[in-house]
Design a protein around this motif. Structure first.
Motif, PDB file in Angstrom:
ATOM      1  N   ASN A 685       0.899  -0.994   0.039  1.00  0.00           N
ATOM      2  CA  ASN A 685      -0.018  -0.054   0.024  1.00  0.00           C
ATOM      3  C   ASN A 685       0.914   1.189   0.141  1.00  0.00           C
ATOM      4  OD1 ASN A 685      -2.312  -1.434   0.114  1.00  0.00           O
ATOM      5  ND2 ASN A 685      -2.556  -1.646   2.339  1.00  0.00           N
ATOM      6  N   ALA A 686       1.995   1.321   0.738  1.00  0.00           N
ATOM      7  CA  ALA A 686       3.048   2.281   0.947  1.00  0.00           C
ATOM      8  C   ALA A 686       3.339   2.706  -0.698  1.00  0.00           C
ATOM      9  CB  ALA A 686       3.971   2.026   1.792  1.00  0.00           C
ATOM     10  N   THR A 687       3.731   1.500  -1.393  1.00  0.00           N
ATOM     11  CA  THR A 687       4.338   1.745  -2.969  1.00  0.00           C
ATOM     12  C   THR A 687       3.261   2.247  -3.738  1.00  0.00           C
ATOM     13  OG1 THR A 687       5.479  -0.349  -2.539  1.00  0.00           O
ATOM     14  CG2 THR A 687       5.396   0.436  -4.740  1.00  0.00           C
ATOM     15  N   PHE A 688       2.021   1.679  -3.537  1.00  0.00           N
ATOM     16  CA  PHE A 688       0.781   2.451  -4.414  1.00  0.00           C
ATOM     17  C   PHE A 688       0.780   4.030  -3.878  1.00  0.00           C
ATOM     18  CE2 PHE A 688      -1.279  -2.036  -3.856  1.00  0.00           C
ATOM     19  CZ  PHE A 688      -0.417  -2.138  -5.085  1.00  0.00           C
ATOM     20  N   ALA A 689       0.622   4.366  -2.715  1.00  0.00           N
ATOM     21  CA  ALA A 689       0.598   5.762  -2.473  1.00  0.00           C
ATOM     22  C   ALA A 689       1.734   6.801  -2.758  1.00  0.00           C
ATOM     23  CB  ALA A 689       0.785   5.695  -0.848  1.00  0.00           C
ATOM     24  N   CYS A 947      10.128  -4.842  -0.708  1.00  0.00           N
ATOM     25  CA  CYS A 947      10.946  -3.729  -0.260  1.00  0.00           C
ATOM     26  C   CYS A 947      11.924  -3.151  -1.244  1.00  0.00           C
ATOM     27  CB  CYS A 947      11.453  -3.715   1.120  1.00  0.00           C
ATOM     28  SG  CYS A 947      10.652  -4.149   2.567  1.00  0.00           S
ATOM     29  N   LEU A 948      12.445  -4.039  -1.971  1.00  0.00           N
ATOM     30  CA  LEU A 948      13.248  -3.601  -3.083  1.00  0.00           C
ATOM     31  C   LEU A 948      12.469  -2.877  -4.144  1.00  0.00           C
ATOM     32  CD1 LEU A 948      15.809  -3.987  -4.809  1.00  0.00           C
ATOM     33  CD2 LEU A 948      14.901  -6.074  -5.625  1.00  0.00           C
ATOM     34  N   VAL A 949      11.115  -3.326  -4.514  1.00  0.00           N
ATOM     35  CA  VAL A 949      10.488  -2.715  -5.339  1.00  0.00           C
ATOM     36  C   VAL A 949       9.981  -1.162  -4.703  1.00  0.00           C
ATOM     37  CG1 VAL A 949       8.040  -2.718  -6.475  1.00  0.00           C
ATOM     38  CG2 VAL A 949       9.362  -4.682  -6.433  1.00  0.00           C
ATOM     39  N   TYR A 950       9.675  -0.898  -3.504  1.00  0.00           N
ATOM     40  CA  TYR A 950       9.357   0.053  -2.942  1.00  0.00           C
ATOM     41  C   TYR A 950      10.721   1.037  -3.141  1.00  0.00           C
ATOM     42  CZ  TYR A 950       8.503   3.453   0.696  1.00  0.00           C
ATOM     43  OH  TYR A 950       8.204   4.854   1.346  1.00  0.00           O
ATOM     44  N   VAL A 951      11.508   0.747  -2.570  1.00  0.00           N
ATOM     45  CA  VAL A 951      12.618   1.629  -2.540  1.00  0.00           C
ATOM     46  C   VAL A 951      13.109   2.099  -4.169  1.00  0.00           C
ATOM     47  CG1 VAL A 951      15.232   1.853  -1.979  1.00  0.00           C
ATOM     48  CG2 VAL A 951      13.767   0.987  -0.331  1.00  0.00           C
ATOM     49  N   ASN A 952      13.033   1.011  -5.022  1.00  0.00           N
ATOM     50  CA  ASN A 952      13.288   1.265  -6.351  1.00  0.00           C
ATOM     51  C   ASN A 952      12.352   2.293  -6.899  1.00  0.00           C
ATOM     52  OD1 ASN A 952      15.696  -0.232  -6.519  1.00  0.00           O
ATOM     53  ND2 ASN A 952      14.748  -1.988  -7.579  1.00  0.00           N
TER      54      ASN A 952
END
Length: 1009
Positions: A685-689, A947-952
C-alpha cells in the motif's frame, strides 16, 4: 455532529506530504468554523484552527507542534492570515489551549467522558470487541468510533492506550480462568505429565525435531506434538496416530472449547508453538492449563488432517510403486512388435491356407517364434494379465507392511458421508473394523459385503473368488485394498469426511450457515440477480453477442485462421515483438551510477524507516521487555536472514553485536505468518501511495498470477516431485500487479490446484488494489475457475497453451447456422436448465469463497473430475463453458487482448526471475521440514523483494524528477518501466546494519514541469 468528524474511522492518518487537492478537501475551514476563530492574536487564531481541524480529522488533539505536518501548518496559516512562526508562542497545554479545546468540543456537540462513561466503554469492549482479537490500532479506532456514537470527546492517545490495554488484560485473564475451569482434575494431571516429558535434542536452528523414529504414546511430550508429519510412509502414519492418541488421552472438553473465541485460541496455539515445556511450566496454573488445552485442542484437528493426507498419499504410493515395479520388470525384456496388423494378417492367411497343418510347420516359417513371444509379452504388459500382476505386487506390499496401519486408522478416525450414494464405503469400513482381529482369509457367507461402488470391474475377479463348490467368496486382503482405494477417491472430493478434521471436515460446514436467512444480502454482495432466469438471460445475450462479433470479424482478421481438418483448428499468428524502449537502459545505468552496490539489507532498513512495518511485529507473550529500537534492529536482521535464506547463524556471525540466540528469540517470539502478511500489505500500500501517476499511470485493477518451483527438503508432506520441472520441491504462487508489486503469495504443493490458489490470492490479498482482471497461464484456469471468477466479480483471462484445439459452445439449439465462419470449431449447445436448477447452490459456494469460511482449495475439492456426478459441479462446469466461450471469442478476435494478457504474465515471470537473486542462501533450497518455517521463509522473501520494489520506485522517481530525464522519457519507455531492477543491489558480502545511515533519496518527488 458534523459527518466529517473522526476521520480516523475511515483509516485516515496524518501523513507528512499533502497535495493541494488533499489539503482543500480535509483541512479547509468552513464559514461557521471561521466565525469561531479568536480575534486577539495571530498565534491564537492559527492554534485554534489547527486544534479544530486536527481533531476533526484524527479524533484527538495534538500535544505540540511536532505532530503537525509543515504543509498543513502553512495552509491553515494562509487561511487564518497568520504566520507559521506564530505557533512557537502558542500555549498548547496552557490555559489558552485548554480554553480553545473546550470551545471546540462545545461547537462539535461533544463532552468529556466521565468515569461512568469509561466503565461503559470497558463493558462494550468486553462484550462485543475483545473476543475478535483485533489489532491494537484497530481497537483504538473502534474505541474512537464508540466515543463518536456517544457524543463524547475521545481520550488522548496515552490515556486511551492505557485503558484499552487494561481492558484487554482483564479480558484475557478471565478467558484463562474460564478455560482452566473447564478442565477436570484428571485432564490437568495429564497436561502436567505432558509438560514433564524430557525434550529431545534440537539440532535445527528453527527449533525443529525430526520424526526419525516412532515414539510410543507414553513417551510423547509437547515437543513431539509440535513436530510436523514426516515423509510419506507407514512410520509417519503410526507416528501421527501416536500423537493423536496422546492428545485424546488428555480428555479435553472439545465442545466447550469450540464455543470460545477462536481468534484467542489461535493466538494461544501460536504462543505455545514458540515456548518450551520448561517455560510453560513456569506460568501460573490457570495460564499453563489454558495455553496447553488451547494448543492441544487445535493440534488435534491438524494431526487428523495430516493423517488423512498421509492416508491418501500412502494408498496412492502403494499403487504407483507396484505399477512402476511391474513395468520395469516387463520392459527389461520386452521388445515391442512393430507392424502387428501385418503380422496377424500373415498368421491368419497361413492358417486358412493349411487349416490341418502343424503350427510348427505352418506358422513359424511365416512369423518367427521370438516375434510371437514378444507379442505375448506385450499383451501381458497391457491387458488383463498386467492388471493381475500389478494387483499381486500391491497385495504383497500391503499385506506384509502397510496393513498394520488399517486397524489403528479405523479406531482413530470416524468417517462419515452426507450422500447415500457413498454409503457402501462407510458400510465397508464398518465391516473391516468388525474383522480387525480376525485371521480369516475370507469374509463369512452370512456377511453383507458391499461390492458396487467399491470394487472396480477390473478387480472383481481378483476380489470375488469361487471355492471348490463354485460358490462366491470375498478375499479379505484384496477387498481391503479396494476399500482403501475407494476411500481415497471419496476423501479427495470430500464426499466422505472425517469427524474432528479441519480441511477434511463436513463440507456443509464450509458453507455459510445463515445463507437462507441472509440470501438477499449475499446475492447483493456478489452483485448477482436473485432471479436465475435474469442471470441466464444476461449470459445468453453476452454469449450471443460475442459469437456474432467473432463470426463477423473472422473474414477481416488476417492473424487468425479456422482450419477445416485436424485436431488443432484454430491457427493464431504469434504476436510481433515490440521495439525495445530507447531510454530504459540509460535510466538503469543512471540508477547504478547513483546508488551502486546498495546493500539489500540497507534497502530493507530504508523501507522500514519510511513505512514502519516492524511496528506490526508484537510479542506472542503478554509482556515484552525489549526496547523498540533494539527490537527493530533484530527484526530487520532476522527478516533478512529468512528472506535471503542465509540463516540466522550466518547473519549473527557477521558481527552486529547481536548473538544467534537473540535473533532466534526474536524469530520465535515476534515473527509470525499473520504479522508478515500484514507487513507485506503495508509495504504494498505504501508503494501504491508514493507512485506518481505521471510516471506509472493511474491505479491498476489487473493482477497476474503464476507459480515458481523451489527445491526443498523432502521429509515432509509439502514437498513433492514436480512432473514438469523434475526434482522434489514446493511451489510459491505469486500474485503480481502490472507494475511489479506482488500483493499475495502462497506456499503450495506441486500437485495442488493452481485455480484454487489464484482465487485465494485475489480474494485475500488485503491491499488497496481492487482486482477486476486476473491473468493466468493454462494451469491457473479451468471451467469451474471461469464460473467462480464470474460469480465473485472479476474476469479470468488466461493465456491458453492449447488454444488451437478449443471449441466454442452454442447459446441455442440449432443456432450453428448463425455463425457460418465458425462452423469448424462449434460444438453442442449449453444446458441452461442445469445452470438454472443449481443457481442458488452455486451462489452459496461463491459466498463461502468470498467470506473465507474455508480455504479455496478445500471448497474446490468437491469440484474435481472424480466427482462428475455431483449436480452443482455439473452446473459450474456448464457455466464455465459459457464464460470460456465468451472469453475465447474475445481472445481470438482481439490482438490487443492477447497482448495485454501476454504483457501481464511477463510481469509475474520477471518477478519469478528475481527470486533467485534474493533467495540465494543454501542454493535457493527451502531448508526445513516444518511447514511453519517454510511459510515464514516464503513470506520473508516476499517482504524483502517488495521492499526492493518500494525503494526502487523512490529512486526512479527521484531521477525522473529532474527535467532532462523527464523530457527524455517516451511513452514506450514509461510503458515498459519496471521498479523490479537489481543491477545496483548487492545482496552478498558483509551484513552491515547502521540504523543512523540513510539512503540518499530525497523526499520530494514532484515532477519538474
Amino acid at each position: 455532529m458534523p459527518s466529517h468528524i473522526f476521520g480516523v474511522l475511515q483509516g485516515e492518518f496524518v501523513k507528512w506530504h499533502w497535495n493541494e487537492d488533499e489539503l482543500a478537501m480535509h483541512w479547509s475551514l468552513s464559514i461557521e468554523e471561521l466565525a469561531l476563530l479568536p480575534s486577539r492574536t495571530d498565534s491564537g487564531r492559527l492554534g485554534f484552527a489547527i486544534l479544530l481541524k486536527f481533531f476533526q480529522f484524527q479524533g484527538f488533539f495534538p500535544g505540540s507542534q511536532k505532530g503537525i505536518p509543515h504543509e498543513i501548518a502553512v495552509y491553515l496559516a494562509l487561511a487564518t492570515n497568520s504566520a507559521v512562526a506564530d505557533l512557537k508562542i502558542y500555549e498548547w497545554d496552557g490555559r489558552t489551549g485548554q480554553r480553545h479545546r473546550k470551545k471546540i468540543l462545545g461547537f462539535l456537540g461533544l463532552r468529556r467522558p466521565s468515569g461512568e462513561d469509561l466503565q461503559k466503554l470497558r463493558t462494550w469492549l468486553t462484550a462485543e470487541v475483545l473476543a475478535l482479537d483485533v489489532p491494537f490500532e484497530r481497537l483504538q479506532e473502534l474505541a474512537v468510533e464508540w466515543f463518536a456514537r456517544q457524543s463524547l470527546a475521545p481520550l488522548d492517545p496515552s490515556p486511551l492506550e492505557r485503558l484499552l490495554r487494561s481492558a484487554t488484560h482483564a479480558f484475557e485473564a478471565e478467558l484463562f480462568q474460564s478455560i482452566a475451569n473447564l478442565l477436570s482434575a484428571e485432564t490437568k494431571t495429564s497436561i502436567d505429565k505432558l509438560l514433564t516429558v524430557e525434550e529431545p535434542n534440537v539440532n535445527d536452528e528453527n527449533g525443529a525435531i525430526e520424526n526419525a523414529s516412532i515414539v510410543k504414546d507414553g513417551a510423547l511430550g509437547l515437543s513431539h506434538l509440535k513436530s510436523d508429519a514426516g515423509r510419506i510412509g507407514l512410520d509417519s502414519v503410526l507416528q501421527e496416530l501416536a500423537k493423536l492418541g496422546r492428545i485424546r488421552k488428555l480428555a479435553l472438553p472439545s465442545k466447550a472449547l469450540a464455543v470460545l473465541p477462536i481468534k484467542w485460541l489461535q493466538k494461544y496455539r501460536r504462543r505455545v508453538g514458540t515456548e518450551s515445556s520448561w517455560e510453560l511450566r513456569r506460568h501460573p496454573p490457570e495460564i499453563r492449563y489454558a495455553l496447553a488445552a488451547a494448543y492441544c485442542w487445535q493440534r488435534e484437528h491438524e494431526i487428523i488432517d495430516a493423517l488423512i493426507d498421509l492416508l491418501i498419499l500412502v494408498i496412492h504410493k502403494i499403487g504407483v510403486r507396484a505399477e512402476n515395479k511391474v513395468e520395469q520388470e516387463l520392459l527389461n525384456d520386452l521388445r515391442r512388435v512393430r507392424g502387428k496388423t501385418n503380422v496377424l494378417f500373415k498368421l491368419a492367411e497361413a492358417a486358412i491356407d493349411e487349416p490341418d497343418g502343424i503350427v510348427k510347420d505352418v506358422l513359424y516359417p511365416v512369423v518367427g517364434l521370438e516375434t510371437l513371444k514378444d507379442l505375448v509379452k506385450e499383451f501381458k504388459a497391457s491387458g488383463p494379465a498386467y492388471t493381475k500382476v500389478v494387483h499381486t505386487v500391491i497385495r504383497s506390499s500391503y499385506s506384509n507392511h502397510y496393513r498394520r496401519m488399517l486397524p489403528q486408522i479405523l479406531d482413530a478416525l470416524e468417517f462419515r458421508s452426507n450422500n447415500t450414494a457413498h454409503r457402501p464405503v462407510i458400510e465397508a469400513l464398518g465391516l473391516l473394523k468388525t474383522y480387525r482381529d480376525s485371521t480369516q482369509q475370507y469374509f463369512s457367507a452370512e456377511d453383507v459385503v458391499p461390492i458396487e461402488g467399491i470394487v472396480k470391474g477390473k478387480w472383481r475377479d481378483i476380489v470375488v473368488e469361487k471355492d471348490k463348490n463354485d460358490k462366491e467368496r470375498v478375499n479379505r486382503i484384496n477387498y481391503e485394498i479396494c476399500v482403501l482405494q475407494a476411500l481415497r477417491e471419496r476423501l479427495r472430493s470430500k464426499e466422505i469426511w472425517v469427524v474432528g478434521a479441519e480441511r477434511f471436515r463436513n463440507p456443509d460446514e464450509d458453507l455459510p450457515a445463515d445463507f437462507k436467512t441472509n440470501r438477499a444480502t449475499y446475492y447483493e454482495a456478489l452483485k448477482q440477480p436473485q432471479d436465475g432466469k435474469a442471470f441466464i438471460d444476461g449470459l445468453k445475450k453476452t454469449m450471443t453477442d460475442a459469437l456474432c462479433m467473432l463470426n463477423k470479424g473472422m473474414p477481416k482478421n488476417p492473424r487468425v485462421k479456422i482450419l477445416d481438418r485436424g485436431k488443432n483448428r484454430i491457427c493464431i499468428t504469434p504476436l510481433d515483438a515490440q521495439p525495445d524502449p530507447e531510454n530504459l537502459k540509460h535510466l538503469k545505468a543512471e540508477i547504478f551510477e547513483r546508488w551502486s552496490s546498495t546493500s539489500l539489507l540497507d534497502i530493507l532498513k530504508e523501507a522500514d524507516l519510511r513505512v514502519g512495518f516492524t511496528d506490526l511485529f508484537q510479542s506472542s507473550r503478554q509482556r515484552e521487555t525489549l526496547d523498540r529500537d533494539t527490537l527493530q534492529r533484530r527484526l530487520l536482521l532476522s527478516l533478512y536472514a529468512l528472506g535471503t535464506n542465509a540463516g540466522l547463524k550466518r547473519i549473527a556471525a557477521a558481527g552486529h553485536e547481536t548473538t544467534y540466540q537473540e535473533l532466534r528469540y526474536v524469530r520465535h517470539r515476534f515473527i509470525q505468518k499473520s504479522t508478515l502478511r500484514a507487513a507485506i500489505s503495508q509495504v504494498a500500500n505504501a508503494t501504491f501511495a508514493v507512485r506518481l501517476p505521471e510516471i506509472w499511470g493511474e491505479g491498476t485493477t489487473t493482477c497476474a498470477s503464476d507459480s515458481k518451483k523451489f527445491g526443498s527438503w523432502d521429509q515432509n508432506l509439502m514437498t513433492e516431485w514436480h512432473i514438469r520441472y523434475g526434482g522434489r520441491g514446493v511451489m510459491i504462487y505469486w500474485h503480481v500487479e502490472s507494475k511489479s508489486v506482488c500483493i499475495y503469495s502462497q506456499l503450495k504443493r506441486c500437485s495442488s490446484s493452481e485455480v484454487a490458489a489464484m482465487i485465494e490470492g485475489v480474494l485475500r490479498h488485503d491491499t488497496d488494489i481492487d482486482v477486476q482482471k486476473s491473468y493466468t497461464d493454462s494451469h491457473g484456469q479451468s471451467e469451474v475457475g471461469f464460473a467462480f471468477c464470474h460469480l465473485l466479480g472479476f474476469d479470468l483471462l488466461p493465456r491458453l497453451k492449447a488454444v488451437a484445439s478449443q471449441k466454442l459452445y452454442l447459446p441455442e439449439t440449432d443456432s450453428s447456422g448463425n455463425y457460418s465462419n465458425l462452423t469448424e470449431i462449434l460444438t453442442r449447445p449449453i444446458k441452461w436448465d442445469l445452470i438454472h436448477q443449481q443457481y442458488d447452490e452455486m451462489i452459496k459456494y461463491a459466498t463461502a469463497l468470498r467470506l473465507g469460511t474455508a480455504e479455496a482449495e478445500a471448497i474446490l475439492r468437491r469440484f474435481t473430475r472424480g466427482n462428475l456426478q455431483y449436480p452443482t459441479y455439473q452446473a459450474l462446469a456448464e457455466l464455465g463453458k459459457v464464460l470460456k466461450t465468451i472469453f475465447l471469442c474475445r481472445y481470438i478476435d482481439s490482438e490487443g487482448l492477447r497482448r495485454e494478457i501476454h504483457e501481464g504474465l511477463n510481469v509475474v515471470e520477471n518477478w519469478n526471475s528475481a527470486n533467485g537473486f534474493i533467495f540465494y542462501g543454501k542454493s535457493g533450497e527451502v531448508a526445513s521440514n516444518r511447514l511453519e518455517d517454510q511459510e515464514l521463509s516464503v513470506l520473508s522473501l516476499h517482504l524483502l523483494q517488495l521492499c526492493l520494489v518500494y525503494v526502487n520506485t523512490l529512486m526512479i522517481q527521484r531521477v525522473l524528477s529532474e527535467k532532462p530525464w523527464c523530457n527524455r522519457m517516451k511513452t514506450a519507455d514509461l510503458r515498459a518501466l519496471s521498479p523490479l531492477i537489481y543491477s545496483h543491489v548487492n545482496p552478498y558480502g558483509r551484513f552491515d546494519l547502521d540504523m543512523s545511515k540513510r539512503l540518499p533519496i530525497e523526499t520530494d518527488f514532484a515532477l519538474v514541469a
